[in-house]
Motif scaffolding. Structure first.
Motif, PDB file in Angstrom:
ATOM      1  N   GLN A 217      33.059  72.534  36.332  1.00  0.00           N
ATOM      2  CA  GLN A 217      33.870  71.522  35.664  1.00  0.00           C
ATOM      3  C   GLN A 217      33.085  70.241  35.388  1.00  0.00           C
ATOM      4  OE1 GLN A 217      37.188  70.718  38.268  1.00  0.00           O
ATOM      5  NE2 GLN A 217      36.067  69.199  39.445  1.00  0.00           N
ATOM      6  N   VAL A 218      33.660  69.458  34.485  1.00  0.00           N
ATOM      7  CA  VAL A 218      33.123  68.148  34.140  1.00  0.00           C
ATOM      8  C   VAL A 218      34.222  67.123  34.406  1.00  0.00           C
ATOM      9  CG1 VAL A 218      32.237  66.684  32.290  1.00  0.00           C
ATOM     10  CG2 VAL A 218      31.620  69.103  32.369  1.00  0.00           C
ATOM     11  N   THR A 219      33.868  66.016  35.023  1.00  0.00           N
ATOM     12  CA  THR A 219      34.833  64.935  35.243  1.00  0.00           C
ATOM     13  C   THR A 219      34.595  63.849  34.208  1.00  0.00           C
ATOM     14  OG1 THR A 219      34.928  65.400  37.613  1.00  0.00           O
ATOM     15  CG2 THR A 219      35.750  63.269  36.880  1.00  0.00           C
ATOM     16  N   VAL A 220      35.622  63.593  33.398  1.00  0.00           N
ATOM     17  CA  VAL A 220      35.523  62.649  32.294  1.00  0.00           C
ATOM     18  C   VAL A 220      36.387  61.441  32.618  1.00  0.00           C
ATOM     19  CG1 VAL A 220      35.804  62.333  29.811  1.00  0.00           C
ATOM     20  CG2 VAL A 220      35.265  64.598  30.733  1.00  0.00           C
ATOM     21  N   ALA A 221      35.859  60.243  32.462  1.00  0.00           N
ATOM     22  CA  ALA A 221      36.602  59.013  32.725  1.00  0.00           C
ATOM     23  C   ALA A 221      36.907  58.298  31.422  1.00  0.00           C
ATOM     24  CB  ALA A 221      35.800  58.102  33.642  1.00  0.00           C
ATOM     25  N   PHE A 222      38.187  58.028  31.185  1.00  0.00           N
ATOM     26  CA  PHE A 222      38.611  57.213  30.052  1.00  0.00           C
ATOM     27  C   PHE A 222      38.818  55.797  30.580  1.00  0.00           C
ATOM     28  CE2 PHE A 222      40.281  61.507  29.483  1.00  0.00           C
ATOM     29  CZ  PHE A 222      39.720  61.841  28.264  1.00  0.00           C
ATOM     30  N   THR A 223      38.192  54.839  29.982  1.00  0.00           N
ATOM     31  CA  THR A 223      38.213  53.478  30.515  1.00  0.00           C
ATOM     32  C   THR A 223      38.669  52.493  29.445  1.00  0.00           C
ATOM     33  OG1 THR A 223      36.341  54.035  31.914  1.00  0.00           O
ATOM     34  CG2 THR A 223      36.822  51.709  31.672  1.00  0.00           C
ATOM     35  N   GLY A 224      39.640  51.649  29.779  1.00  0.00           N
ATOM     36  CA  GLY A 224      39.934  50.547  28.879  1.00  0.00           C
ATOM     37  C   GLY A 224      41.384  50.369  28.514  1.00  0.00           C
ATOM     38  N   THR A 225      42.166  51.418  28.357  1.00  0.00           N
ATOM     39  CA  THR A 225      43.545  51.253  27.901  1.00  0.00           C
ATOM     40  C   THR A 225      44.313  52.537  28.107  1.00  0.00           C
ATOM     41  OG1 THR A 225      44.971  50.755  26.026  1.00  0.00           O
ATOM     42  CG2 THR A 225      42.946  51.920  25.556  1.00  0.00           C
ATOM     43  N   SER A 226      45.639  52.433  28.080  1.00  0.00           N
ATOM     44  CA  SER A 226      46.484  53.629  28.177  1.00  0.00           C
ATOM     45  C   SER A 226      46.757  54.236  26.810  1.00  0.00           C
ATOM     46  CB  SER A 226      47.817  53.274  28.864  1.00  0.00           C
ATOM     47  OG  SER A 226      48.498  52.282  28.114  1.00  0.00           O
ATOM     48  N   SER A 227      46.212  53.668  25.755  1.00  0.00           N
ATOM     49  CA  SER A 227      46.389  54.207  24.398  1.00  0.00           C
ATOM     50  C   SER A 227      45.016  54.463  23.793  1.00  0.00           C
ATOM     51  CB  SER A 227      47.192  53.228  23.532  1.00  0.00           C
ATOM     52  OG  SER A 227      48.464  53.006  24.090  1.00  0.00           O
ATOM     53  N   PRO A 228      44.317  55.490  24.241  1.00  0.00           N
ATOM     54  CA  PRO A 228      42.904  55.657  23.876  1.00  0.00           C
ATOM     55  C   PRO A 228      42.658  55.870  22.400  1.00  0.00           C
ATOM     56  CG  PRO A 228      43.764  57.619  24.948  1.00  0.00           C
ATOM     57  CD  PRO A 228      44.802  56.569  25.126  1.00  0.00           C
ATOM     58  N   MET A 229      43.552  56.521  21.667  1.00  0.00           N
ATOM     59  CA  MET A 229      43.265  56.820  20.271  1.00  0.00           C
ATOM     60  C   MET A 229      43.134  55.555  19.421  1.00  0.00           C
ATOM     61  SD  MET A 229      42.675  59.933  19.814  1.00  0.00           S
ATOM     62  CE  MET A 229      42.830  61.449  20.753  1.00  0.00           C
ATOM     63  N   LYS A 230      43.759  54.457  19.858  1.00  0.00           N
ATOM     64  CA  LYS A 230      43.632  53.198  19.113  1.00  0.00           C
ATOM     65  C   LYS A 230      42.197  52.694  19.119  1.00  0.00           C
ATOM     66  CE  LYS A 230      46.657  50.020  19.796  1.00  0.00           C
ATOM     67  NZ  LYS A 230      47.535  49.042  20.481  1.00  0.00           N
ATOM     68  N   PHE A 231      41.412  53.146  20.084  1.00  0.00           N
ATOM     69  CA  PHE A 231      40.070  52.600  20.248  1.00  0.00           C
ATOM     70  C   PHE A 231      38.969  53.588  19.841  1.00  0.00           C
ATOM     71  CE2 PHE A 231      42.819  50.085  22.837  1.00  0.00           C
ATOM     72  CZ  PHE A 231      42.335  48.805  22.724  1.00  0.00           C
TER      73      PHE A 231
END
Length: 259
Positions: A217-231
């Motif tokens: 597996q790969v662990t991916v971190a999304f950082t910055g907001t709860s609405s990622p597609m806006k960014f």
């Protein structure tokens, strides 16, 4: 009659089967007879003279062969293992297969060695199944706002893969779910830019990071907001202008995992 040795008799080089005779010693009587060459018993016939079939061949089995490179072309035997090596060395893909296949169909076959089985037997694999194996490193993960805590700055997601080893490269691709920005459903777009949404006044950048990778597996971190597609910014398919993906309903994120 003067005695002659056989070595003293002149040799004939051309045989006339209808006129020439051979001398033979007749069985128990031991008397000398003659026989016309054309009356000799029929030549050897493998169909009639060998009744037993060999159904399983081994490398030490032998075949009769005429050694044309030696004086008198003597008959010898050759082992099947020697013959196999000869044909393997003789074949050359570059020289012996001159026709190029420029577009492969799903059921076209490729030769492959099955290293997981005893003896590494040679088998074939279809282009379709080979492609499935190549694509086995493409992982899809639906980015849904409901999976994020509102206002959270970081969210980590474990994404399983079946490469059997840690990947050497991971990068994101957007897949269109519903038509938007000139794209049709199913279109894939390489992510062009990550950054702040100009309209919301935030100075933070949305980032995607691979924080760990293993053989499963790969662990991916999304950082910055709860609405990622806006960014996540992509070029408009028609104009080329950068525009925000903006909506989870229109796009999903797919990770290209290369091992």
């Amino acid at each position: 009659m003067t005695e002659k040795r056989i070595t003293a008799v002149d040799e004939i080089l051309n045989l006339d089967a209808n006129a020439d005779y051979l001398l033979v010693v007749r069985g128990a009587q031991a008397d000398v007879k003659r026989i016309l060459v054309r009356r000799l018993p029929a030549l050897f016939d493998i169909h009639d003279n060998i009744a037993d079939e060999l159904t399983s061949l081994a490398g030490i089995d032998r075949l009769a062969i005429s050694d044309e490179g030696a004086p008198g072309a003597p008959q010898k035997f050759v082992k099947l293992s020697t013959l196999r090596s000869f044909f393997l060395d003789l074949f050359d893909l570059h020289d012996d297969v001159p026709t190029e296949l420029t577009e492969a169909a799903d059921q076209d076959r490729l030769l492959i060695s099955d290293e997981d089985e005893p003896g590494d037997p040679q088998k074939f694999i279809t282009v379709k199944n080979f492609g499935k194996k190549i694509r086995s490193g493409l992982l899809q993960y639906e980015v849904l706002a409901a999976e994020y805590n509102v206002g959270a700055d970081v969210f980590a997601q474990n994404v399983s893969h079946n490469l059997g080893r840690p990947p050497v490269m991971v990068f994101p691709v957007l897949v269109c779910k519903q038509a938007q920005h000139g794209y049709s459903a199913g279109d894939e777009v390489y992510v062009t830019a990550w950054g702040p949404a100009p309209a919301d006044g935030q100075s933070r950048y949305y980032t995607l990071s691979i924080i760990s990778a293993s053989a499963t597996q790969v662990t991916v971190a999304f950082t910055g907001t709860s609405s990622p597609m806006k960014f996540i910014y992509i070029p408009n398919k028609s104009t080329g202008d950068l525009t925000s993906a903006n909506s989870n309903n229109h796009w999903k994120l797919k990770f290209m995992v290369v091992g």
